[in-house]
Design an enzyme around this catalytic site. Structure first.
Site, PDB file in Angstrom:
ATOM      1  N   ARG A  36      34.505  31.009  23.172  1.00 18.49           N
ATOM      2  CA  ARG A  36      35.779  30.799  22.508  1.00 18.49           C
ATOM      3  C   ARG A  36      36.068  29.514  21.550  1.00 18.49           C
ATOM      4  NH1 ARG A  36      39.811  32.135  27.817  1.00 18.49           N
ATOM      5  NH2 ARG A  36      40.010  34.206  27.118  1.00 18.49           N
ATOM      6  N   LYS A 197      40.943  44.303  39.291  1.00 22.00           N
ATOM      7  CA  LYS A 197      42.600  44.218  38.907  1.00 22.00           C
ATOM      8  C   LYS A 197      43.343  45.433  39.108  1.00 22.00           C
ATOM      9  CE  LYS A 197      41.934  39.705  36.678  1.00 22.00           C
ATOM     10  NZ  LYS A 197      41.801  39.119  35.279  1.00 22.00           N
ATOM     11  N   GLY A 351      37.250  38.881  30.428  1.00 19.31           N
ATOM     12  CA  GLY A 351      36.247  37.701  30.575  1.00 19.31           C
ATOM     13  C   GLY A 351      35.042  38.155  31.619  1.00 19.31           C
ATOM     14  N   GLY A 374      43.627  39.566  29.326  1.00 20.44           N
ATOM     15  CA  GLY A 374      44.849  39.739  29.502  1.00 20.44           C
ATOM     16  C   GLY A 374      45.614  40.295  28.159  1.00 20.44           C
TER      17      GLY A 374
HETATM   18  N1  LIG Z   1      33.262  47.851  43.735  1.00 23.52           N
HETATM   19  C1  LIG Z   1      33.680  46.579  43.623  1.00 23.52           C
HETATM   20  N2  LIG Z   1      34.354  45.892  44.826  1.00 23.52           N
HETATM   21  C2  LIG Z   1      34.902  44.675  44.670  1.00 23.52           C
HETATM   22  N3  LIG Z   1      35.037  44.126  43.627  1.00 23.52           N
HETATM   23  C3  LIG Z   1      34.191  44.416  42.313  1.00 23.52           C
HETATM   24  C4  LIG Z   1      33.802  45.728  42.458  1.00 23.52           C
HETATM   25  N4  LIG Z   1      33.316  46.175  40.944  1.00 23.52           N
HETATM   26  C5  LIG Z   1      33.828  45.024  40.322  1.00 23.52           C
HETATM   27  N5  LIG Z   1      34.098  43.972  41.116  1.00 23.52           N
HETATM   28  C6  LIG Z   1      34.679  42.793  40.763  1.00 23.52           C
HETATM   29  O1  LIG Z   1      35.658  42.894  39.616  1.00 23.52           O
HETATM   30  C7  LIG Z   1      35.581  41.746  38.956  1.00 23.52           C
HETATM   31  C8  LIG Z   1      36.169  41.732  37.510  1.00 23.52           C
HETATM   32  O2  LIG Z   1      37.368  42.293  37.613  1.00 23.52           O
HETATM   33  P1  LIG Z   1      38.454  42.173  36.352  1.00 23.52           P
HETATM   34  O3  LIG Z   1      38.841  40.773  36.478  1.00 23.52           O
HETATM   35  O4  LIG Z   1      39.415  43.028  36.679  1.00 23.52           O
HETATM   36  O5  LIG Z   1      37.654  42.079  35.217  1.00 23.52           O
HETATM   37  P2  LIG Z   1      37.773  41.779  33.772  1.00 23.52           P
HETATM   38  O6  LIG Z   1      37.566  40.363  33.800  1.00 23.52           O
HETATM   39  O7  LIG Z   1      36.421  42.247  32.940  1.00 23.52           O
HETATM   40  O8  LIG Z   1      39.084  42.261  33.107  1.00 23.52           O
HETATM   41  C9  LIG Z   1      34.202  40.989  39.111  1.00 23.52           C
HETATM   42  O9  LIG Z   1      34.372  39.709  39.559  1.00 23.52           O
HETATM   43  C10 LIG Z   1      33.566  41.972  40.104  1.00 23.52           C
HETATM   44  O10 LIG Z   1      32.647  41.580  40.964  1.00 23.52           O
HETATM   45  O1  LIG Z   2      41.823  32.883  29.778  1.00 27.67           O
HETATM   46  C1  LIG Z   2      42.719  33.667  29.451  1.00 27.67           C
HETATM   47  O2  LIG Z   2      43.155  34.706  29.892  1.00 27.67           O
HETATM   48  P1  LIG Z   2      42.128  36.126  30.248  1.00 27.67           P
HETATM   49  O3  LIG Z   2      40.896  35.559  31.315  1.00 27.67           O
HETATM   50  O4  LIG Z   2      42.841  37.279  30.492  1.00 27.67           O
HETATM   51  O5  LIG Z   2      41.189  36.186  28.973  1.00 27.67           O
HETATM   52  C2  LIG Z   2      43.679  32.950  28.423  1.00 27.67           C
HETATM   53  O6  LIG Z   2      43.243  31.878  28.105  1.00 27.67           O
HETATM   54  C3  LIG Z   2      45.274  33.198  28.988  1.00 27.67           C
HETATM   55  O7  LIG Z   2      45.205  32.165  30.291  1.00 27.67           O
HETATM   56  P2  LIG Z   2      46.125  32.402  31.381  1.00 27.67           P
HETATM   57  O8  LIG Z   2      45.894  33.713  31.863  1.00 27.67           O
HETATM   58  O9  LIG Z   2      46.180  31.186  32.367  1.00 27.67           O
HETATM   59  O10 LIG Z   2      47.715  32.144  30.544  1.00 27.67           O
END
Ligand SMILES: Nc1ncnc2c1ncn2[C@@H]1O[C@H](COP(=O)(O)OP(=O)(O)O)[C@@H](O)[C@H]1O
Ligand SMILES: O=C(OP(=O)(O)O)[C@H](O)COP(=O)(O)O
Length: 394
Positions: A36, A197, A351, A374
């Site tokens: 970033r 999520k 992320g 997000g």
């Molecule tokens: N089958 C699964 N069961 C539980 N957790 C999972 C599974 N597949 C992926 N994950 C978890 O999902 C997490 C990422 O999810 P998310 O935050 O929604 O993705 P992103 O940050 O790319 O948007 C990772 O930490 C991964 O370990």
């Molecule tokens: O890391 C961020 O969000 P992201 O993990 O959804 O990309 C941004 O810096 C926003 O942070 P926030 O979700 O604490 O407002």
């Protein structure tokens, strides 16, 4: 974009409050991933080259309106200094008399990083008083923090009410690439949605069904769909109250002629750990006390094929628990397929997906890695990003 660009305004000799997203992972006082920071460099360098006094502001983590020693931006200033090859000063606060004095001493082209804006309770409340304090530091406001553009906070939204404002170069690039992907996509257009999520991503799936030719589902959120298909999912991640919605999405896909791809086989484990017992099973054979942690080899093959035959792919969320090597193969296969598909424009958001691509050393083979998770999701859902809406129109 109908918003002013930093290139449309005169910044020479001006104090520019530039909001960036320096919310980076840190360990033991060091930045562990500077993606970033590097992504914001073109704007910072441009402002400095134009003779602006560059005042940078960012949040780091979620300190909830209080000073948290571990969330100071000092290590980021150090990293930015190294990347720019020049001294970047760091303020201990984000507004007030001491900061004003530091700014008064700046020369054209100098860069100052303010302290974490989330140390102040007014930031996340979008308190107009705090927005005025920020505005009092500068003549112009530039927002380059795409990753935080979905937040209506004092430094992302409120401040724009008080100063002439414009979008930074990263912000423009993100909006242009994601906007093009959604408004005039090259086809076949494929979206790959994974991760954990479910709640956050349900909305985006609904919206994407209006736009894509293929929708690929993987990761933890797949099992709500698997359940909706009528299969048992054992101990896999499941959102009971979203099963009906998942069903309605599959019906909508049929109506719209969208090809909906779901895992046909999965890797199941008897524990959420690297050394758990694991085996590959068909999707209708998940044992009741096991959990699915990755897509299986047949699914990898199908998904790879769809990717190869797509012109545009957007990917948000890993296919499995890629942090554990035992369950990283599905995510790796998707990343590799995107890297191999040279005629396919690939957009990575989120992320964890970005981290996965980095982990497999394939980042430089992706067409665009979004700095916002997000933010890119909300943008793709068709929501207005407050940090963009607040900027001056062209
Ligand atoms: N089958 C699964 N069961 C539980 N957790 C999972 C599974 N597949 C992926 N994950 C978890 O999902 C997490 C990422 O999810 P998310 O935050 O929604 O993705 P992103 O940050 O790319 O948007 C990772 O930490 C991964 O370990
Ligand atoms: O890391 C961020 O969000 P992201 O993990 O959804 O990309 C941004 O810096 C926003 O942070 P926030 O979700 O604490 O407002």
């Amino acid at each position: 974009m109908n918003k002013k660009s930093v290139k449309d305004i005169d910044v020479k000799g001006k104090r520019v409050f530039c909001r960036v997203d320096f919310n980076v992972p840190m360990k033991d006082g060091n930045v562990t991933d500077d993606t970033r920071v590097r992504a914001a460099l073109p704007t910072i360098q441009y402002l400095a080259d134009q003779g602006a006094k560059v005042i940078l502001a960012s949040h780091l983590g979620r300190p909830k309106g209080q000073v948290n020693e571990e969330l100071r931006l000092t290590p980021v200033a150090k990293r930015l200094s190294e990347l720019m090859g020049k001294d970047v000063k760091k303020a201990d606060e984000a507004y007030g008399d001491a900061v004003q004095s530091q700014i008064a001493e700046m020369n054209e082209g100098d860069v100052l990083l303010l302290e974490n804006v989330r140390f102040y309770p007014g930031e996340e409340k979008n308190d107009p008083e705090l927005a005025k304090e920020f505005a009092a530091l500068a003549d112009v406001y530039v927002n380059d923090a795409f990753g935080a553009a979905h937040r209506a906070h004092a430094s992302t939204e409120g401040i724009a009410q008080h100063l002439p404002s414009a979008a930074g170069l990263l912000m423009e690039k993100e909006l242009q690439v994601l906007g093009k992907a959604l408004s005039n996509p090259d086809r076949p257009f494929t979206a790959i949605i994974g991760g954990a999520k479910v709640k956050d991503k349900i909305g985006v799936i609904d919206n994407l069904l209006e736009k894509v030719d293929n929708l690929i589902i993987g990761g933890g959120l797949a099992y709500t769909f698997v359940k909706a298909q009528g299969h048992e999912v054992g101990k896999s991640l499941l959102e009971e109250d979203k099963i009906d919605l998942a069903k309605s999405f599959m019906e909508k896909a049929k109506e719209k002629g969208v090809k909906f791809y779901m895992p046909v086989d999965v890797v199941v484990a008897d524990d959420f750990s690297e050394d758990a017992n694991k085996k590959t099973v068909a999707i209708n054979e998940i044992p009741s006390d096991w959990e699915a942690l990755d897509i299986g080899p047949k699914t990898r093959e199908v998904y790879t094929d769809v990717i190869k035959n797509s012109k545009l792919v957007i990917w948000n969320g890993p296919m499995g628990v890629f942090e554990l090597d035992a369950f990283a193969n599905g995510t790796k296969a998707v990343a590799q397929a995107l890297a191999d598909a040279k005629d396919t424009y690939s957009v990575i958001g989120g992320g964890d997906s970005a981290a996965a691509v980095e982990k497999f050393n394939l980042a430089d083979q992706m067409s665009h890695i979004s700095t916002g998770g997000g933010a890119s999701l909300e943008f793709m859902e068709g929501k207005t990003l407050p940090g963009v809406a607040a900027l001056d129109d062209k």
